[in-house]
Design an enzyme around this catalytic site. Structure first.
Site, short mmCIF file in Angstrom:
data_model
loop_
_atom_site.label_atom_id
_atom_site.label_comp_id
_atom_site.label_asym_id
_atom_site.label_seq_id
_atom_site.Cartn_x
_atom_site.Cartn_y
_atom_site.Cartn_z
N GLU A 192 1.80 -10.25 -17.81
CA GLU A 192 1.51 -9.14 -16.68
C GLU A 192 0.49 -8.06 -17.41
OE1 GLU A 192 3.94 -7.83 -14.24
OE2 GLU A 192 6.14 -7.80 -15.47
N CYS B 221 0.42 -1.29 -0.23
CA CYS B 221 -0.04 0.35 0.25
C CYS B 221 1.00 0.98 -0.13
CB CYS B 221 -0.98 0.09 1.28
SG CYS B 221 -1.45 -1.75 1.41
N LYS C 293 6.77 -10.33 -19.27
CA LYS C 293 5.86 -9.08 -19.55
C LYS C 293 5.08 -8.68 -20.71
CE LYS C 293 7.76 -6.76 -17.35
NZ LYS C 293 8.55 -7.61 -17.13
N GLU D 148 11.74 -13.64 -19.39
CA GLU D 148 10.93 -12.23 -19.39
C GLU D 148 10.11 -11.70 -20.16
OE1 GLU D 148 11.07 -10.34 -16.45
OE2 GLU D 148 11.15 -8.73 -17.76
N HIS E 211 10.15 -32.35 -25.81
CA HIS E 211 9.51 -32.71 -24.50
C HIS E 211 7.98 -32.67 -24.07
CE1 HIS E 211 14.21 -34.24 -24.45
NE2 HIS E 211 13.90 -33.09 -24.37
N LYS F 205 3.13 -2.67 -7.81
CA LYS F 205 4.33 -2.73 -8.02
C LYS F 205 5.53 -3.13 -7.07
CE LYS F 205 7.80 -1.39 -10.23
NZ LYS F 205 8.40 -2.12 -11.40
N ASN G 59 1.05 0.58 6.13
CA ASN G 59 1.50 -0.28 4.15
C ASN G 59 2.48 -1.23 5.44
OD1 ASN G 59 2.29 -1.57 2.43
ND2 ASN G 59 3.87 0.19 2.23
N GLY G 60 1.68 -2.72 5.52
CA GLY G 60 2.40 -3.49 5.98
C GLY G 60 1.20 -4.61 6.34
N TRP H 211 -3.67 -1.98 -1.13
CA TRP H 211 -3.74 -3.73 -1.98
C TRP H 211 -4.05 -4.10 -1.24
CZ3 TRP H 211 -1.02 -7.77 -2.12
CH2 TRP H 211 -1.62 -8.24 -3.88
N ARG I 284 1.37 1.10 -5.62
CA ARG I 284 1.54 1.07 -4.64
C ARG I 284 0.46 -0.12 -4.46
NH1 ARG I 284 6.27 0.88 -1.93
NH2 ARG I 284 5.62 0.01 -0.49
C1 AGP Z 1 7.70 -7.28 -13.29
O1 AGP Z 1 6.96 -6.92 -14.12
C2 AGP Z 1 6.31 -7.49 -11.93
N1 AGP Z 1 6.21 -6.67 -11.39
C3 AGP Z 1 7.40 -8.49 -10.71
O2 AGP Z 1 7.76 -9.56 -11.17
C4 AGP Z 1 8.30 -8.08 -10.00
O3 AGP Z 1 9.41 -8.35 -11.25
C5 AGP Z 1 9.15 -8.84 -8.95
O4 AGP Z 1 8.23 -8.16 -8.00
C6 AGP Z 1 10.00 -8.11 -8.04
O5 AGP Z 1 10.01 -6.81 -7.70
P1 AGP Z 1 11.43 -6.43 -7.33
O6 AGP Z 1 12.21 -6.18 -8.51
O7 AGP Z 1 10.79 -4.63 -6.80
O8 AGP Z 1 11.94 -6.92 -5.77
#
Ligand code: AGP
Length: 609
Positions: free
Chosen positions: A489, A2, A486, A482, A505, A604, A100-101, A74, A27
């Site tokens: 998500e 959050c 991308k 990766e 396989h 994020k 937050n937490g 969140w 966040r």
């Molecule tokens: C990647 O696009 C995502 N947002 C997510 O996988 C992110 O990389 C992951 O949560 C790790 O976050 P960080 O690099 O802040 O530790």
């Protein structure tokens, strides 16, 4: 997970908190709220939904006065709703709290407080805090907050105001990020510096179990035993508008296009010429320690994990150190054996990811030396590392990580090259060529950004499909993984990153005309095998988007569409290959009308395990 903000001073707290929350929306954004003190009363406005709904509510019914606090959520405990949104109030309605937490012992505290006559309205863990503060409040807000947090277990960053202490804003943290912004005759709190950067570039970074008593004219920092703490002012290194979109429609698009400049910033002061040694301030390792290394363990989550996969490959290839990589959430489940002279490389954009922080602590407790590769300065992971090599990406707001990834890989390549130099495990000519290639990367990145329309044209062909495979081998298997992350998500197209060698396989059973494959086949050891994989897919009527080097006049005939990247040594190619795959994901999601900066169900920074 959050975002919290707070303000104390002569101006309207609500306006300043709302602006700060907008810069924290990445966040978490499923509910939001603001509270402020006006004429000795608490005024609160809370909504379920995005910040725009809170802005409308404030326009319809303004909240006046100061101090004030704000929150964007969140959900972790209790579904997104007005009742569960913050700020949460004490039973007597005089105290408001944003958090937050996660409070891990909230269940027993809730029962105890209810038995003592306090009235709970929500299903959240947070709500125990305002009632605890009320329980301990005897006219001194800081003391009441101090006693309340002594009852808590778990992670928190709190902002607290009380209508009976209108000249004070109290903030405290444990495991969740918190800064105090310093103004002239006014002061601020926030979950991160970007939220308040337009108001001030001077902050105190708060550490675990530190308490801030904040008035208009001063900030008093203490520990939980009220022992005063002297803290240096941190001056935020980026300009006020850095956290805004800068003319781009989305933060993600802005951050993709920042990569060439950010790569220059990442290399500056570290690698100036192919004939100069690499200098890595912050690594905090002597040549002796580097020479004595017996193992390197990379650990991270999500995109950062993919950077760790590249790291393992280049570290073994160049520095000849046994290396492994593990998902942070998995590492602790296997109780890893940590030999002496083991280096843990912990990778994280935010420096606050809970799984990664726990993995760091586990490896450290087992005797590993910890060097972290981070973006956010002075983050929790930074403060628990023995050394930190910052990637210098600047704020990354878009939930989908882009510039952080390419800069994590670039930074890790610098570390591996530096180790190889010190350990003398690679030919001078090899090292020189790789340094030359890294110095060329920012220019190649700009070339790829200038080719955006070519990638968009490919996205226009495939964006309505629902399934995809991303294939790579060797150092570009992480590139495939990766690229798939991308795409999935932000566009919600199902995408799997897979070893091309593994197709036979199992996954080749999936190939059919409505499943497209992105095949990474740049020049290198595995090129011929990748051509074979492409032919196998084409033989089964699967459309293929090839990713290959400029000037390759073979692969074009094998694929349905091409994405071209400038040639580079294979070990360096993951950095540049990532850029067109980011653009492909961006444009496919945009064509599908998805909410690119705030994809559904994601945040994020994942500060819960
Ligand atoms: C990647 O696009 C995502 N947002 C997510 O996988 C992110 O990389 C992951 O949560 C790790 O976050 P960080 O690099 O802040 O530790």
């Amino acid at each position: 997970m959050c975002g919290i903000v707070g303000y104390i001073g002569p101006r309207s707290a609500a306006a300043i908190c709302l602006a700060g929350l907008k810069r924290l929306e990445y966040r978490g954004y499923d509910s939001a709220g603001i509270a402020a003190i006006s004429d000795g009363q608490l005024d609160v406005r809370k909504v379920a939904g995005k910040l725009a709904s809170l802005e409308e509510a404030l326009q319809a019914e303004p909240v006046a006065g100061a101090p004030g606090i704000g929150h964007t959520r969140w959900a972790t405990h209790g579904k997104p709703s007005v009742t569960n949104s913050h700020p949460h109030l004490s039973t007597n309605g005089r105290i408001a709290v944003v958090h937050n937490g996660i409070i891990e012992n909230y269940g027993e505290l809730r029962e105890q407080l209810i038995a003592e006559g306090f009235k709970f309205l929500s299903q959240t863990d947070t709500e125990v805090m305002p009632h605890l503060v009320e329980k301990y409040y005897e006219g001194d807000l800081r003391e009441a907050v101090r006693r309340a947090v002594l009852d808590l277990q778990g992670a928190f960053a709190f902002g607290v105001i009380c209508a009976d202490s209108p000249d004070e804003l109290v903030a405290v943290r444990r495991f969740s990020p918190l800064v105090v912004g310093l103004g002239e005759g006014e002061n601020f709190i926030a979950s991160d510096m970007g939220a308040i950067r337009p108001e001030t570039d001077r902050v105190y970074v708060i550490d675990d179990d530190e308490l801030a008593s904040i008035t208009r004219d001063g900030v008093e920092l203490t520990d939980l035993a009220l022992k005063p703490i002297e803290r240096e002012v941190f001056v935020i290194p980026w300009p006020a508008d850095a956290a805004e979109k800068g003319g781009h429609r989305h933060f993600m698009h802005k951050e993709i296009h920042e990569q060439a400049d950010a790569m220059h910033a990442c290399l500056a002061g570290r690698l100036s010429s192919p004939d100069q040694p690499i200098v890595l301030e912050g690594l905090q390792m002597t040549d002796q320690e580097i020479k004595g290394l017996r193992k390197v363990v990379f650990t991270a989550c999500g995109t950062a994990f993919h950077a760790g996969l590249v790291g393992r490959f280049v570290m073994e290839n160049l520095a000849r150190v046994p290396a492994e990589v593990d998902l942070a959430a998995e590492l602790r489940t296997r109780d890893p054996v940590v030999l002496d002279n083991t280096l843990a490389v912990v990778i994280s954009q935010s420096g606050e990811t809970a799984d990664t922080l726990v993995a760091l602590r586990d490896l450290k407790a087992k005797g590993a030396r910890v060097v972290s590769v981070l973006n956010v300065v002075d983050s929790s992971i930074a403060r628990e590392s023995d050394g930190v090599v910052y990637i210098q990406a600047g704020p990354e707001i878009g939930v989908a990580s882009t510039k952080a990834y390419t800069l994590q890989v670039l930074t890790i390549e610098l570390i591996a090259l530096h180790f190889a130099e010190v350990r003398q495990t690679a030919e001078h000519a090899t090292l020189r060529a790789l340094k030359e290639a890294l110095l060329a990367v920012p220019g190649q990145a700009q070339t790829l950004l200038d080719r955006e329309d070519d990638v968009k044209a490919v996205a226009e062909v495939y964006y309505q499909m629902s399934n995809s495979l991303f294939l790579g081998r060797g150092v570009n298997l992480p590139s495939a993984m990766e690229g798939a992350l991308k795409l999935k998500e932000i566009s919600y197209i199902h995408a799997e990153g897979y070893s091309a060698g593994e197709m036979k396989h199992g996954p080749i059973a999936l190939v059919q005309p409505d499943l497209f494959t992105v095949a990474i086949a740049v020049a290198g050891e595995v090129y011929e095998k990748m051509i074979g994989n492409i032919q196998e897919i084409k033989a089964r009527s699967g459309p293929v988007i090839g990713v290959a080097n400029d000037g390759d006049n073979v692969i074009g005939d094998e694929c349905d569409h091409m994405i071209w990247v400038p040639p580079s040594p294979e070990l360096v190619s993951p950095i540049t290959i990532a850029i067109p795959l980011q653009l492909l994901a961006y444009h496919m999601a945009d064509l599908r009308g998805e909410h690119i900066d705030q994809p559904r169900n994601l945040a994020k920074t994942v500060t819960v395990e």
